[in-house]
Structures are given as structure tokens and as C-alpha cells.
Design an enzyme around this catalytic site. Sequence first.
Site, PDB file in Angstrom:
ATOM      1  N   CYS A   1     -31.298  66.762 -10.462  1.00 16.92           N
ATOM      2  CA  CYS A   1     -31.575  65.589  -9.334  1.00 16.92           C
ATOM      3  C   CYS A   1     -30.254  65.457  -8.695  1.00 16.92           C
ATOM      4  O   CYS A   1     -30.213  64.772  -7.737  1.00 16.92           O
ATOM      5  CB  CYS A   1     -31.648  64.680 -10.273  1.00 16.92           C
ATOM      6  SG  CYS A   1     -33.359  64.932 -11.338  1.00 16.92           S
TER       7      CYS A   1
ATOM      8  N   HIS B   1     -30.189  58.052  -7.085  1.00 19.53           N
ATOM      9  CA  HIS B   1     -31.533  59.160  -7.421  1.00 19.53           C
ATOM     10  C   HIS B   1     -32.454  58.035  -8.136  1.00 19.53           C
ATOM     11  O   HIS B   1     -32.233  57.259  -8.764  1.00 19.53           O
ATOM     12  CB  HIS B   1     -31.055  59.933  -8.528  1.00 19.53           C
ATOM     13  CG  HIS B   1     -31.991  60.753  -9.053  1.00 19.53           C
ATOM     14  ND1 HIS B   1     -32.964  61.469  -8.207  1.00 19.53           N
ATOM     15  CD2 HIS B   1     -32.575  61.112 -10.587  1.00 19.53           C
ATOM     16  CE1 HIS B   1     -33.730  61.816  -9.002  1.00 19.53           C
ATOM     17  NE2 HIS B   1     -33.706  61.732 -10.303  1.00 19.53           N
TER      18      HIS B   1
ATOM     19  N   ASN C   1     -39.996  60.303  -8.778  1.00 21.63           N
ATOM     20  CA  ASN C   1     -38.844  60.979  -9.077  1.00 21.63           C
ATOM     21  C   ASN C   1     -39.006  62.386  -8.418  1.00 21.63           C
ATOM     22  O   ASN C   1     -40.012  62.983  -8.578  1.00 21.63           O
ATOM     23  CB  ASN C   1     -38.516  61.060 -10.466  1.00 21.63           C
ATOM     24  CG  ASN C   1     -37.341  61.961 -10.603  1.00 21.63           C
ATOM     25  OD1 ASN C   1     -36.766  62.884  -9.876  1.00 21.63           O
ATOM     26  ND2 ASN C   1     -36.542  61.805 -11.852  1.00 21.63           N
TER      27      ASN C   1
HETATM   28  O1  UT7 Z   1     -34.551  62.743 -12.897  1.00 18.47           O
HETATM   29  C1  UT7 Z   1     -33.961  63.048 -14.112  1.00 18.47           C
HETATM   30  C2  UT7 Z   1     -33.483  61.917 -14.864  1.00 18.47           C
HETATM   31  N1  UT7 Z   1     -34.690  61.326 -15.594  1.00 18.47           N
HETATM   32  C3  UT7 Z   1     -34.767  60.110 -15.859  1.00 18.47           C
HETATM   33  O2  UT7 Z   1     -33.783  59.491 -15.813  1.00 18.47           O
HETATM   34  C4  UT7 Z   1     -35.629  59.569 -16.785  1.00 18.47           C
HETATM   35  C5  UT7 Z   1     -35.362  58.742 -17.917  1.00 18.47           C
HETATM   36  N2  UT7 Z   1     -36.404  58.154 -19.020  1.00 18.47           N
HETATM   37  C6  UT7 Z   1     -37.281  57.332 -18.597  1.00 18.47           C
HETATM   38  O3  UT7 Z   1     -37.387  56.923 -17.220  1.00 18.47           O
HETATM   39  C7  UT7 Z   1     -38.285  56.675 -19.636  1.00 18.47           C
HETATM   40  O4  UT7 Z   1     -37.492  57.221 -20.992  1.00 18.47           O
HETATM   41  C8  UT7 Z   1     -39.383  57.048 -19.544  1.00 18.47           C
HETATM   42  C9  UT7 Z   1     -40.073  56.401 -18.292  1.00 18.47           C
HETATM   43  C10 UT7 Z   1     -39.679  58.497 -19.533  1.00 18.47           C
HETATM   44  C11 UT7 Z   1     -40.259  56.565 -20.867  1.00 18.47           C
HETATM   45  O5  UT7 Z   1     -40.080  55.112 -20.837  1.00 18.47           O
HETATM   46  P1  UT7 Z   1     -39.633  54.530 -22.224  1.00 18.47           P
HETATM   47  O6  UT7 Z   1     -39.745  53.067 -22.103  1.00 18.47           O
HETATM   48  O7  UT7 Z   1     -38.216  54.980 -22.790  1.00 18.47           O
HETATM   49  O8  UT7 Z   1     -40.752  54.910 -23.175  1.00 18.47           O
HETATM   50  P2  UT7 Z   1     -40.605  55.621 -24.647  1.00 18.47           P
HETATM   51  O9  UT7 Z   1     -40.651  57.214 -24.534  1.00 18.47           O
HETATM   52  O10 UT7 Z   1     -39.640  54.920 -25.526  1.00 18.47           O
HETATM   53  O11 UT7 Z   1     -42.143  55.404 -25.164  1.00 18.47           O
HETATM   54  C12 UT7 Z   1     -42.645  54.232 -25.313  1.00 18.47           C
HETATM   55  C13 UT7 Z   1     -44.155  54.178 -25.868  1.00 18.47           C
HETATM   56  C14 UT7 Z   1     -44.299  55.250 -26.815  1.00 18.47           C
HETATM   57  O12 UT7 Z   1     -45.493  54.775 -27.639  1.00 18.47           O
HETATM   58  P3  UT7 Z   1     -45.213  54.385 -29.010  1.00 18.47           P
HETATM   59  O13 UT7 Z   1     -44.711  55.615 -29.658  1.00 18.47           O
HETATM   60  O14 UT7 Z   1     -44.555  53.275 -28.987  1.00 18.47           O
HETATM   61  O15 UT7 Z   1     -46.688  54.004 -29.542  1.00 18.47           O
HETATM   62  C15 UT7 Z   1     -44.932  56.345 -25.915  1.00 18.47           C
HETATM   63  O16 UT7 Z   1     -45.596  57.374 -26.566  1.00 18.47           O
HETATM   64  O17 UT7 Z   1     -44.857  54.515 -24.574  1.00 18.47           O
HETATM   65  C16 UT7 Z   1     -45.762  55.724 -24.734  1.00 18.47           C
HETATM   66  N3  UT7 Z   1     -45.892  56.338 -23.435  1.00 18.47           N
HETATM   67  C17 UT7 Z   1     -46.826  55.856 -22.823  1.00 18.47           C
HETATM   68  N4  UT7 Z   1     -47.817  55.090 -22.601  1.00 18.47           N
HETATM   69  C18 UT7 Z   1     -48.531  55.059 -21.638  1.00 18.47           C
HETATM   70  C19 UT7 Z   1     -44.846  57.184 -23.010  1.00 18.47           C
HETATM   71  N5  UT7 Z   1     -45.363  57.478 -21.783  1.00 18.47           N
HETATM   72  C20 UT7 Z   1     -46.521  56.691 -21.369  1.00 18.47           C
HETATM   73  C21 UT7 Z   1     -47.419  56.594 -20.301  1.00 18.47           C
HETATM   74  N6  UT7 Z   1     -48.396  55.875 -20.511  1.00 18.47           N
HETATM   75  N7  UT7 Z   1     -47.349  57.680 -19.339  1.00 18.47           N
END
Ligand code: UT7
Length: 332
Positions: free
Chosen positions: A120, A259, A289
Amino acid sequence: MKQTGDEMQDVGIIGLGCYLPPEKITNSDLEKLVDTSDQWIITRTGIRERRKASQEVASSDLGVEASKVAIKDAGLNPEDIDLIITATITPDMAFPATACIIQDKIGARNAAAFDINAACTGFVFAINVAQLFVSTGTYNNVLVVGAEKLTSIVDWTDRSTCVLFGDGAGACIVGKSKDRRIISSFMGADGSGGHLLNLPAGGSRLPATEETVKKRLHFLKMEGNEVFKVAVRIMAEAASNAIKKIGLECNDIDLLIPHQANIRILMAVAKRLGLSEDRIFMNIEKYGNMSAASTAVALVEASQENRVKKGGNVVLVAFGGGLTYGATVIKW
Ligand code: UT7
């Protein structure tokens, strides 16, 4: 003739262009593929839709369209381009470089060409490299392209990543100019975090086998939470380093073009830098992204929307796989 340090040229962005494939994937389209919801995607990421290039289209095709617009915008012909640098993690193939494919397709027969793999951060790294080539007098016109077909490496069964990414391309011409002048840059890397965001198979470590395909190792993998934390800290640091290097303060930033990884990351970076929301450029809602293409397209759209007055300080900042991070300051 090669310039000495005392004769460094003023270097600026002399042309801009972007291309977004027309097909959109909305959040409700994704609801049909994985266990997700429009509301989760919007509140957790800020993304409403992203673009998808059709099957026969590769990253070079997206890059070619963006490049043609940028070359025209600069008032140049393809033969005037001396060097093409393409930033991509979705090259058409392992080799030849996507930059060489673009060179051939646009007819830039006088240009050298190579790719940069900084995920990125690629477009920011590429602009910084281009700036050096022009400032030393080595080249006059460098075409910098960020082009990605991320939908080709996304695992459509993994809800934690497939909702985030999209396809697109942006390009700029870096040349001699006192306008939109590149006045500072900063680049960094931390290879110890490489495992947080990668595509494990298909290289010399894990060549393609039936097993790598079965294990879905040819798709992008990300530890989202860990990446999120590093992204906030490192993008704020990179922007701050680039601006302080030239004796300015974060408050002197008129527009931050980050980004577009996650709206919550962008808001947290703005907070760390003490910048109000109106000084942050955001188009994540429309495109998600797009890795190296994200900052490229954002730079083009910020210019089209006249988001900065002449003389304003624009900071491009990015973070990504590698891990890599970097920033570029442009005096508009
Ligand atoms: O370009 C390179 C750089 N990339 C980035 O900077 C991305 C950085 N990371 C992020 O943007 C975030 O970490 C994500 C968007 C990928 C994830 O968001 P989060 O708020 O960190 O969610 P999480 O991984 O802590 O997951 C929270 C919950 C989980 O469920 P439980 O375990 O709490 O029951 C996940 O399984 O959300 C669930 N989850 C989803 N639910 C519905 C993860 N993805 C999804 C989804 N829809 N698409």
C-alpha cells in the site's frame, strides 16, 4: 549532463490521471457471499462499495488507462516519458514487470521501466524515487503508476478481508516544475512485521502445488487487529517526520491524503496529528482499499475537487505490507 547537488531541479507533479473499472460490488452484494452485513462493513470500515475489474482485465490494463490520462494532462506524448515506475502487489505475472507491459501498451518507447513492491506504500515510495531521478537531472519526465487488481488475490470465503479491497489505478507524471512541488519525503520499513499482511504462496518459498491451492495460500492474508494498531501509529509518525524535516509543524498540513485502509484508522491518524476532519481526504466509501492505487487515486481526486489552494501543504502518507511506510510533502 548530470547535475551536481547545487544544481538540484525543482520537481513537481505535472500531470495526473486515474481509472476505476465500472463494475461495483456493494456491501449487499457481499452479504450474499459471506456472513456479513452492510451495517458491520460501514461502521467498522467506512466502505460502501468497491470496484471490480472484469476477468480478462489485468493491473497493467488499469494502469494504461490512468497513464494515458496523466500523460495528456501533462501535455506530453508517450515518447516524452523517460522512466515508468509501477507500484503494484498484483502484477500481471511474476515477470516481466508490469511497468514494462505498460511501457509497451502506451508506446513509451524511450522509457526505462521497473516495478516497486511496497504494497500500500508503493505509490508514495515510487513518487519519492521519481523525485530523485528528476531532481538530479537524470530524467525529465517520470510516469508513476499505482495499479491494482486486488479482487484477483482476495479470498472470497474470508469475511475478514474480502469486504475491504477493490480494483483501480492512478498515475502521475513527475517532472521539472515549481508548481505542486515535492518538498520533502520520508520512507521506512519493518520487515519483522511482514507476516501480518502477506500472500504466502506462489513465490520461491512456496511454489504453486496442489496443496498450496487446497490450503488457499494464494490469497491475501491479514491479521487485521495487529495491522490496525501499527497503521495508526506509523502513518502519524511518517506524516509528522516528513513535515518536520522541512521545519514545518503538523498544523501546517492543509490536506492529508492518507492510504485509504479503514475510516477508523484515518480518524485516529488525524487525531494524533491534531488535524480536523476537513483536512483529511477520504474516498474509501466509494473504492475501499486499493493498496498502491489508493493514494494515487486519492491524489487525483483531491486535485479534481480543488481541495487545496495554491501554496498549500499536501501530505501523502501510506502504510502497508512489508511492513512499509512513507510520506511525501507537496507544496501545491
Ligand atoms: O492496506 C493495508 C493496511 N490494512 C489495514 O490497515 C487494515 C487494518 N485492519 C482493519 O481495518 C480492521 O482490523 C478490520 C476491518 C480488518 C477488522 O475490524 P475490527 O474492528 O478489527 O474487527 P475484529 O477483527 O476485531 O473482529 C470483530 C468481530 C469478530 O467477531 P467476534 O470474534 O467478536 O465474534 C469478527 O469475526 O467482527 C467479526 N468480523 C465480521 N463480522 C461481520 C470480522 N469481519 C467481519 C465482517 N462482517 N466482514
